[in-house]
Design a protein around this motif. Structure first.
Motif, PDB file in Angstrom:
ATOM      1  N   VAL A 104       0.848  -1.202   0.000  1.00 13.29           N
ATOM      2  CA  VAL A 104       0.000   0.000   0.000  1.00 13.29           C
ATOM      3  C   VAL A 104       0.880   1.247   0.000  1.00 13.29           C
ATOM      4  O   VAL A 104       0.687   2.178  -0.790  1.00 13.29           O
ATOM      5  N   ARG A 105       1.869   1.250   0.886  1.00 10.72           N
ATOM      6  CA  ARG A 105       2.746   2.425   0.987  1.00 10.72           C
ATOM      7  C   ARG A 105       3.510   2.649  -0.329  1.00 10.72           C
ATOM      8  O   ARG A 105       3.608   3.770  -0.816  1.00 10.72           O
ATOM      9  N   ASP A 111       3.039   7.333   0.881  1.00 13.02           N
ATOM     10  CA  ASP A 111       1.853   7.863   1.574  1.00 13.02           C
ATOM     11  C   ASP A 111       0.773   6.765   1.606  1.00 13.02           C
ATOM     12  O   ASP A 111       0.249   6.369   0.558  1.00 13.02           O
ATOM     13  N   GLU A 112       0.432   6.326   2.821  1.00  9.99           N
ATOM     14  CA  GLU A 112      -0.498   5.200   2.954  1.00  9.99           C
ATOM     15  C   GLU A 112      -1.890   5.494   2.401  1.00  9.99           C
ATOM     16  O   GLU A 112      -2.487   4.650   1.716  1.00  9.99           O
ATOM     17  N   ALA A 113      -2.405   6.699   2.699  1.00  4.72           N
ATOM     18  CA  ALA A 113      -3.764   7.020   2.243  1.00  4.72           C
ATOM     19  C   ALA A 113      -3.812   7.096   0.723  1.00  4.72           C
ATOM     20  O   ALA A 113      -4.751   6.601   0.076  1.00  4.72           O
ATOM     21  N   VAL A 114      -2.776   7.691   0.147  1.00  5.54           N
ATOM     22  CA  VAL A 114      -2.720   7.795  -1.321  1.00  5.54           C
ATOM     23  C   VAL A 114      -2.615   6.394  -1.924  1.00  5.54           C
ATOM     24  O   VAL A 114      -3.287   6.049  -2.901  1.00  5.54           O
ATOM     25  N   ALA A 116      -3.609   3.547  -0.585  1.00  5.15           N
ATOM     26  CA  ALA A 116      -4.861   2.799  -0.414  1.00  5.15           C
ATOM     27  C   ALA A 116      -5.839   3.144  -1.535  1.00  5.15           C
ATOM     28  O   ALA A 116      -6.448   2.259  -2.151  1.00  5.15           O
ATOM     29  N   GLN A 117      -5.978   4.440  -1.822  1.00  4.55           N
ATOM     30  CA  GLN A 117      -6.927   4.839  -2.873  1.00  4.55           C
ATOM     31  C   GLN A 117      -6.438   4.380  -4.246  1.00  4.55           C
ATOM     32  O   GLN A 117      -7.237   3.960  -5.094  1.00  4.55           O
ATOM     33  N   ALA A 118      -5.102   4.418  -4.434  1.00  5.88           N
ATOM     34  CA  ALA A 118      -4.557   3.983  -5.733  1.00  5.88           C
ATOM     35  C   ALA A 118      -4.852   2.493  -5.963  1.00  5.88           C
ATOM     36  O   ALA A 118      -5.227   2.081  -7.068  1.00  5.88           O
ATOM     37  N   TRP A 119      -4.709   1.680  -4.916  1.00  9.19           N
ATOM     38  CA  TRP A 119      -5.033   0.254  -5.058  1.00  9.19           C
ATOM     39  C   TRP A 119      -6.532   0.062  -5.322  1.00  9.19           C
ATOM     40  O   TRP A 119      -6.923  -0.731  -6.187  1.00  9.19           O
ATOM     41  N   GLY A 301     -11.533   3.365  -0.832  1.00  9.86           N
ATOM     42  CA  GLY A 301     -10.182   3.589  -0.321  1.00  9.86           C
ATOM     43  C   GLY A 301     -10.069   3.370   1.174  1.00  9.86           C
ATOM     44  O   GLY A 301      -8.960   3.269   1.702  1.00  9.86           O
ATOM     45  N   SER A 302     -11.201   3.283   1.885  1.00  8.99           N
ATOM     46  CA  SER A 302     -11.134   2.993   3.329  1.00  8.99           C
ATOM     47  C   SER A 302     -10.734   1.545   3.558  1.00  8.99           C
ATOM     48  O   SER A 302     -10.306   1.169   4.647  1.00  8.99           O
ATOM     49  N   GLY A 303     -10.896   0.721   2.536  1.00  2.99           N
ATOM     50  CA  GLY A 303     -10.503  -0.685   2.637  1.00  2.99           C
ATOM     51  C   GLY A 303     -11.547  -1.575   3.283  1.00  2.99           C
ATOM     52  O   GLY A 303     -11.355  -2.782   3.371  1.00  2.99           O
ATOM     53  N   LEU A 304     -12.658  -1.019   3.733  1.00  7.23           N
ATOM     54  CA  LEU A 304     -13.666  -1.860   4.396  1.00  7.23           C
ATOM     55  C   LEU A 304     -14.380  -2.770   3.399  1.00  7.23           C
ATOM     56  O   LEU A 304     -14.711  -3.909   3.724  1.00  7.23           O
TER      57      LEU A 304
END
Ligand SMILES: Nc1ncnc2c1ncn2[C@@H]1O[C@H](COP(=O)(O)OP(=O)(O)O)[C@@H](O)[C@H]1O
Ligand SMILES: O=C(CO)[C@@H](O)[C@H](O)COP(=O)(O)O
Length: 504
Positions: A104-105, A111-114, A116-119, A301-304
């Motif tokens: 993810v990173r 950047d983890e949040a970026v 996560a959304q990219a994945w 992107g929250s991954g839930l």
């Protein structure tokens, strides 16, 4: 004589085989056999269990088509001789949690949040330890000599389909066609759970093509460090994926038994239940799954929520917990009772168990992503120190995790009109009675059945009809499962007391 089809569910705990009438869907025969415990398993055990389940179902010589549904994400890494390079890591093995964080990173340039959304944008899901892509990264990091031997990566249902078609390790007498890795096939629902397949790259599920256009080889490379491995060809939902070896199925049928592409277990259940818009399935197997079929792929992107594909050309949103039926099994072990005894005890305690709350992260957790968490019991007092309170707290805690999944689905705009409760845990009377109190709406409990295997059988009938019609056919009607409705007033205090301690 009527035409018969078969469906297989190679699930976490067991293999189940149903034989049904292709026209009406009537159940003709059934068999099952256990899988070994543990989160890493030699796939040979699945092959043995299939043989035992088929024998228990009276054999498959007379079936005209067959398809396999199965537990998703498991990493079946094969070498050039068709042998597994190591036991398969299953979806509920959390050793690749750090690999998931790293992937993810890295996609987010640190950047983890970026990331996560990219994945989520790339494949519909944010990688957690369950997804195959993280297991490949773990293999590269932890067992480089095994990673170097990988010549193909399959999933449990792909591998079993390959074995049923007669392929397998070189020299294995049960694999007369040998280790032809290019013969591996899969379907969109399971490919979408690998972490390196993008449904939006495929023009239409039935579009002619190589069956490999959806693969994101850049993401495979990020995980494994190379791309020179065979990935199963993705076959359309009603397309013929091969022919079963007559030693396994179809020996008495002209031309042999056609093989369907199969499906991930939750997509199989959605097909077996005939889910349409507004339907939500809540499955209590080893995993707890809240799922809905939707027309568009999501990118949460929250991954839930996982935005996977279904087995009909649509999409399947899933919220998946690691802790479901085994929470009930753990409660039975602590209390020394059987299933009926646990249910009876739980029903003796009041809703909310007088404040006794289990946060049921007994195997870590996936939704929310807490792979290293353990379970906790809150509100232990003299009053709540009874077997009945403990039993109720375990059942309610497990259901609260699923209710959080239902909220996450709603947050993505999913309309919830009907909830169907399936999986082994749905056989518990306490689960059936508490579910509407916790989920806040009536719950339909279909007749006890094997809905994943049924979905696979329905796919087999669909493939058969399409092949006879020269390519086009609708899935067979087969009617929808009848069931009972469990109704009760919502008890908001149950989720409120759970929410108060869940994130501590
Ligand atoms: N009557 C019952 N009440 C509650 N749980 C049950 C009951 N019967 C079976 N189970 C549980 O169901 C689980 C198996 O369900 P299943 O959906 O087949 O799981 P999986 O798909 O993960 O293999 C086991 O954990 C078992 O203990
Ligand atoms: O990880 C997932 C789906 O994302 C699980 O649904 C597995 O596919 C296993 O399911 P069960 O064997 O518990 O039914």
């Amino acid at each position: 004589m009527s035409t018969l089809v078969a469906g297989v569910d190679t699930s976490t705990q067991s293999c189940k085989v149903v034989v049904r009438d292709a026209e009406t869907g009537a159940l003709r025969r059934f068999g099952s056999a256990s899988h070994p415990d543990g989160t890493e398993v030699d796939p040979a055990a699945w092959w043995d269990a299939l043989g035992a389940a088929v024998a228990a179902a009276g054999g498959l010589d007379d079936v005209a088509a067959l398809a396999v549904g199965g537990q998703q994400h498991g990493m079946v890494a094969l070498d050039a001789d068709g042998d597994v390079v190591r036991p398969a890591l299953l979806w509920n093995d959390t050793r690749s949690a750090q690999a998931a964080r790293d992937l993810v990173r890295e996609l987010g340039d640190g950047d983890e949040a970026v990331g996560a959304q990219a994945w989520a944008d790339a494949i519909g899901s944010v990688p957690v330890a369950s997804l195959t892509v993280t297991k490949l990264r773990w293999l590269r990091d932890a067992e480089p000599e095994n990673a170097a031997r990988v010549a193909a990566v399959a999933l449990p249902h792909d591998w079993l389909t390959w074995r049923i078609a007669g392929y397998g390790p070189a020299g294995d007498p049960t694999a007369p066609l040998g280790p032809d890795l290019d013969a591996l096939v899969t379907d969109a629902s399971d490919a979408s759970g690998t972490g390196y397949w993008d449904a939006t790259r495929v023009a239409s599920p039935d579009a002619a093509g190589s069956g490999r256009e959806g693969y994101r080889l850049d993401l495979l490379e990020l995980a494994l460090g190379r791309t020179d491995v065979v990935l199963p060809r993705v076959v359309g939902p009603s397309s013929v994926a091969g022919v079963a070896h007559p030693g396994v199925a179809g020996a008495d049928v002209e031309g042999g038994a056609l093989l369907g592409p199969g499906a991930g277990d939750n997509a199989g259940a959605a097909l077996g239940l005939g889910m349409t818009a507004g339907d939500v399935a809540v499955s209590i197997g080893t995993s707890g799954v809240v799922s809905a079929v939707v027309p568009e792929r999501t990118a949460d992107g929250s991954g839930l929520i996982n935005g996977f594909s279904d087995a009909t050309g649509r999409y399947l949103l899933l919220a998946v917990t690691l802790n479901a039926s085994r929470v009930l099994d753990a409660a039975r072990a602590v209390l020394g009772v059987d299933h009926a005894g646990l249910s009876r005890l739980a029903l003796q305690a009041p809703p909310g168990a007088d404040g006794l709350v289990l946060v049921p992260y007994l195997e870590g957790e996936r939704m929310p992503n807490r792979p290293d968490a353990t379970g906790t019991l809150h509100g232990v007092t003299l009053k709540t120190s009874t077997p009945a309170h403990l039993a109720r707290a375990y059942v309610e805690g497990m259901l609260c995790g699923l209710a959080d999944g239902l909220d996450a689905l709603r947050a993505l705009g999913v309309r919830v009109e009907r909830v169907q409760l399936v999986g082994g845990g749905a056989q518990s009377e306490a689960v059936r009675q508490f579910a509407p109190q916790v989920l806040g709406l009536p719950v339909t409990v279909p007749e006890p059945g094997e809905y994943v295997a049924d979905g696979a059988a329905r796919q087999a009938a669909w493939v058969l009809a399409a092949s006879r019609a020269g390519g086009e056919a609708d899935p067979p009607g087969w009617g929808t499962a009848s069931g009972t409705v469990s109704e009760a007033d919502e008890v908001p205090a149950i989720r409120a007391q759970y929410a108060a301690v869940r994130d501590r």
